[in-house]
Design a protein around this motif. Sequence first.
Motif, mmCIF file in Angstrom:
data_model
loop_
_atom_site.group_PDB
_atom_site.id
_atom_site.type_symbol
_atom_site.label_atom_id
_atom_site.label_comp_id
_atom_site.label_asym_id
_atom_site.label_seq_id
_atom_site.Cartn_x
_atom_site.Cartn_y
_atom_site.Cartn_z
ATOM 1 N N GLU A 72 1.306 -1.028 -0.138
ATOM 2 C CA GLU A 72 -0.037 0.178 -0.449
ATOM 3 C C GLU A 72 1.017 1.344 -0.079
ATOM 4 O O GLU A 72 0.693 2.373 -0.394
ATOM 5 C CB GLU A 72 -0.961 0.629 1.188
ATOM 6 N N LEU A 73 1.534 1.372 0.795
ATOM 7 C CA LEU A 73 2.787 2.234 1.260
ATOM 8 C C LEU A 73 3.516 2.349 -0.600
ATOM 9 O O LEU A 73 3.737 3.548 -0.865
ATOM 10 C CB LEU A 73 3.558 2.636 2.585
ATOM 11 N N ASP A 74 3.951 1.554 -1.441
ATOM 12 C CA ASP A 74 4.831 1.755 -2.293
ATOM 13 C C ASP A 74 3.745 2.566 -3.573
ATOM 14 O O ASP A 74 3.499 2.624 -4.200
ATOM 15 C CB ASP A 74 5.238 -0.302 -2.526
ATOM 16 N N ALA A 75 2.694 1.607 -3.300
ATOM 17 C CA ALA A 75 1.860 2.485 -4.466
ATOM 18 C C ALA A 75 1.366 3.882 -4.521
ATOM 19 O O ALA A 75 1.112 4.263 -5.625
ATOM 20 C CB ALA A 75 -0.555 1.046 -4.520
ATOM 21 N N TRP A 76 2.320 4.274 -2.854
ATOM 22 C CA TRP A 76 1.572 5.456 -2.351
ATOM 23 C C TRP A 76 2.233 6.274 -2.764
ATOM 24 O O TRP A 76 2.560 7.690 -3.867
ATOM 25 C CB TRP A 76 1.007 5.247 -1.295
ATOM 26 N N ALA A 77 3.589 6.155 -2.646
ATOM 27 C CA ALA A 77 4.862 6.457 -3.009
ATOM 28 C C ALA A 77 4.848 6.448 -4.539
ATOM 29 O O ALA A 77 5.665 7.310 -5.993
ATOM 30 C CB ALA A 77 5.672 5.784 -2.899
ATOM 31 N N LYS A 78 4.220 5.599 -5.627
ATOM 32 C CA LYS A 78 4.601 5.304 -7.260
ATOM 33 C C LYS A 78 3.606 6.813 -7.385
ATOM 34 O O LYS A 78 4.064 7.029 -8.547
ATOM 35 C CB LYS A 78 4.030 4.268 -7.784
ATOM 36 N N LYS A 79 2.738 6.614 -6.914
ATOM 37 C CA LYS A 79 2.204 8.093 -7.246
ATOM 38 C C LYS A 79 2.010 8.881 -7.471
ATOM 39 O O LYS A 79 2.646 9.996 -8.494
ATOM 40 C CB LYS A 79 0.035 7.736 -6.278
ATOM 41 N N VAL A 80 2.859 9.230 -6.330
ATOM 42 C CA VAL A 80 4.335 10.369 -6.544
ATOM 43 C C VAL A 80 5.452 10.652 -7.071
ATOM 44 O O VAL A 80 5.596 11.431 -7.550
ATOM 45 C CB VAL A 80 4.030 10.851 -4.795
ATOM 46 N N CYS A 81 6.134 9.489 -6.418
ATOM 47 C CA CYS A 81 7.124 9.751 -8.148
ATOM 48 C C CYS A 81 6.787 10.007 -9.612
ATOM 49 O O CYS A 81 7.357 10.471 -9.887
ATOM 50 C CB CYS A 81 8.573 8.647 -7.764
ATOM 51 N N ILE A 115 0.784 16.001 -4.768
ATOM 52 C CA ILE A 115 0.676 15.424 -3.556
ATOM 53 C C ILE A 115 -0.289 14.752 -1.932
ATOM 54 O O ILE A 115 -0.849 13.522 -1.317
ATOM 55 C CB ILE A 115 2.192 16.116 -2.037
ATOM 56 N N SER A 116 -1.303 15.790 -2.332
ATOM 57 C CA SER A 116 -2.651 16.440 -2.006
ATOM 58 C C SER A 116 -3.483 15.176 -2.304
ATOM 59 O O SER A 116 -4.442 13.791 -1.639
ATOM 60 C CB SER A 116 -3.490 17.508 -2.819
ATOM 61 N N GLN A 117 -3.567 14.696 -4.027
ATOM 62 C CA GLN A 117 -4.422 13.541 -5.300
ATOM 63 C C GLN A 117 -3.871 12.637 -4.634
ATOM 64 O O GLN A 117 -4.607 11.479 -4.271
ATOM 65 C CB GLN A 117 -4.060 14.057 -6.409
ATOM 66 N N ALA A 118 -2.592 12.739 -4.209
ATOM 67 C CA ALA A 118 -2.121 10.998 -3.222
ATOM 68 C C ALA A 118 -2.416 10.475 -2.008
ATOM 69 O O ALA A 118 -2.620 9.369 -2.040
ATOM 70 C CB ALA A 118 -0.509 10.864 -3.914
ATOM 71 N N GLY A 119 -3.015 11.841 -1.210
ATOM 72 C CA GLY A 119 -3.300 11.230 0.299
ATOM 73 C C GLY A 119 -2.667 10.932 0.857
ATOM 74 O O GLY A 119 -1.283 11.359 0.404
ATOM 75 N N ALA A 120 -2.628 10.699 2.193
ATOM 76 C CA ALA A 120 -1.955 10.144 3.212
ATOM 77 C C ALA A 120 -1.259 9.310 3.201
ATOM 78 O O ALA A 120 -1.849 8.485 2.580
ATOM 79 C CB ALA A 120 -2.427 10.917 4.734
ATOM 80 N N PRO A 121 0.252 8.789 3.456
ATOM 81 C CA PRO A 121 0.999 7.795 3.153
ATOM 82 C C PRO A 121 0.454 6.316 3.844
ATOM 83 O O PRO A 121 0.730 7.522 5.794
ATOM 84 C CB PRO A 121 2.654 8.134 3.734
ATOM 85 N N ASP A 140 2.791 7.123 11.026
ATOM 86 C CA ASP A 140 2.339 7.955 12.386
ATOM 87 C C ASP A 140 2.084 9.230 11.377
ATOM 88 O O ASP A 140 2.741 9.690 10.225
ATOM 89 C CB ASP A 140 3.100 7.573 13.493
ATOM 90 N N ASP A 141 0.911 9.920 11.774
ATOM 91 C CA ASP A 141 0.526 11.357 11.974
ATOM 92 C C ASP A 141 0.952 11.515 10.476
ATOM 93 O O ASP A 141 1.076 12.802 9.477
ATOM 94 C CB ASP A 141 1.391 12.275 12.458
ATOM 95 N N GLY A 142 0.554 10.964 9.351
ATOM 96 C CA GLY A 142 0.494 11.081 8.128
ATOM 97 C C GLY A 142 -0.339 12.190 6.942
ATOM 98 O O GLY A 142 0.516 12.462 6.755
ATOM 99 N N ALA A 143 -1.591 12.097 7.436
ATOM 100 C CA ALA A 143 -2.378 13.243 7.284
ATOM 101 C C ALA A 143 -2.201 14.678 7.319
ATOM 102 O O ALA A 143 -1.982 15.151 7.119
ATOM 103 C CB ALA A 143 -3.762 12.978 7.254
ATOM 104 N N LYS A 144 -2.020 14.691 9.245
ATOM 105 C CA LYS A 144 -1.165 15.472 9.258
ATOM 106 C C LYS A 144 0.432 16.487 8.791
ATOM 107 O O LYS A 144 0.683 17.528 8.701
ATOM 108 C CB LYS A 144 -0.451 15.310 11.123
ATOM 109 N N LYS A 145 1.496 15.600 8.440
ATOM 110 C CA LYS A 145 2.051 15.549 7.724
ATOM 111 C C LYS A 145 2.824 15.961 5.758
ATOM 112 O O LYS A 145 2.409 16.913 5.334
ATOM 113 C CB LYS A 145 3.038 14.664 7.302
ATOM 114 N N LEU A 146 0.808 15.337 5.455
ATOM 115 C CA LEU A 146 0.698 15.607 4.091
ATOM 116 C C LEU A 146 0.605 17.176 4.346
ATOM 117 O O LEU A 146 0.409 17.876 3.479
ATOM 118 C CB LEU A 146 -0.232 14.610 4.010
ATOM 119 N N GLN A 147 -0.728 16.639 4.905
ATOM 120 C CA GLN A 147 -1.597 18.294 5.112
ATOM 121 C C GLN A 147 -0.209 20.107 5.068
ATOM 122 O O GLN A 147 -0.723 20.689 4.447
ATOM 123 C CB GLN A 147 -2.595 18.791 6.704
#
Length: 215
Positions: free
Chosen positions: A48-57, A110-116, A120-127
């Motif tokens: 799941e995290l790898d898929a998120w990273a791919k969206k960003v990268c 980054i916003s469209q990818a959503g929180a990683p 921990d605190d992924g949503a907060k770090k994203l925002q």
Amino acid sequence: MPVPCRVRGPRAMEGTDPVNKKLAAALSGGAVLVLALTGCSGSEDNKELDAWAKKVCDQVPAQNKKITAAYDAITKAAEDTTSTPTELQKADSQAFQDLSDGYKARATVISQAGAPPGVDDGAKKLQAAVTQLTALSGAYADMKTQVDGLNTKDQAKFASGLKDVSAQMKKVETQRQGALAALKELESGDTKQALAEQTGCKQASTSASAPATNS
């Protein structure tokens, strides 16, 4: 924003050389932000995290190309001591626009990818990262507006205006540092490892490593 040491004509614009050096130094360090969202190799198996990273990268190379080209244009303009005020204004206006667009695109992706996921605190770090990048984009848009408003027909007024731009750049540098810090928070831990495994972020790290050493 670069400022020429002289312009075409019998005399250089008095007082612009120190401003030129300060602005060139401030902007040359901006490339360090291109390195954000990359890291050392190695990651745990987290699909799941790898898929998120791919969206960003996947989007990073295009964003970095635009951002890096803008910094290169600024550097080139700073080194061209024969530029007229109008030529300098045009070059810097486009560069600031490209920087604004580049960082806005980074924030959007980054916003469209959503929180990683699973962080921990992924949503907060994203925002925090999105907020900082959006603010930085706006700051460069304001710099473009300021440059567009310079009086290119009066050398004294042009030089004075450049000093104001230099002062504004100090504020932009503070915002750039804030964006960098927020991105480093977002990419820490497992997120950093996942991003580092993606081809797009690997390409960004390789292409940006040389200019970043000057930061």
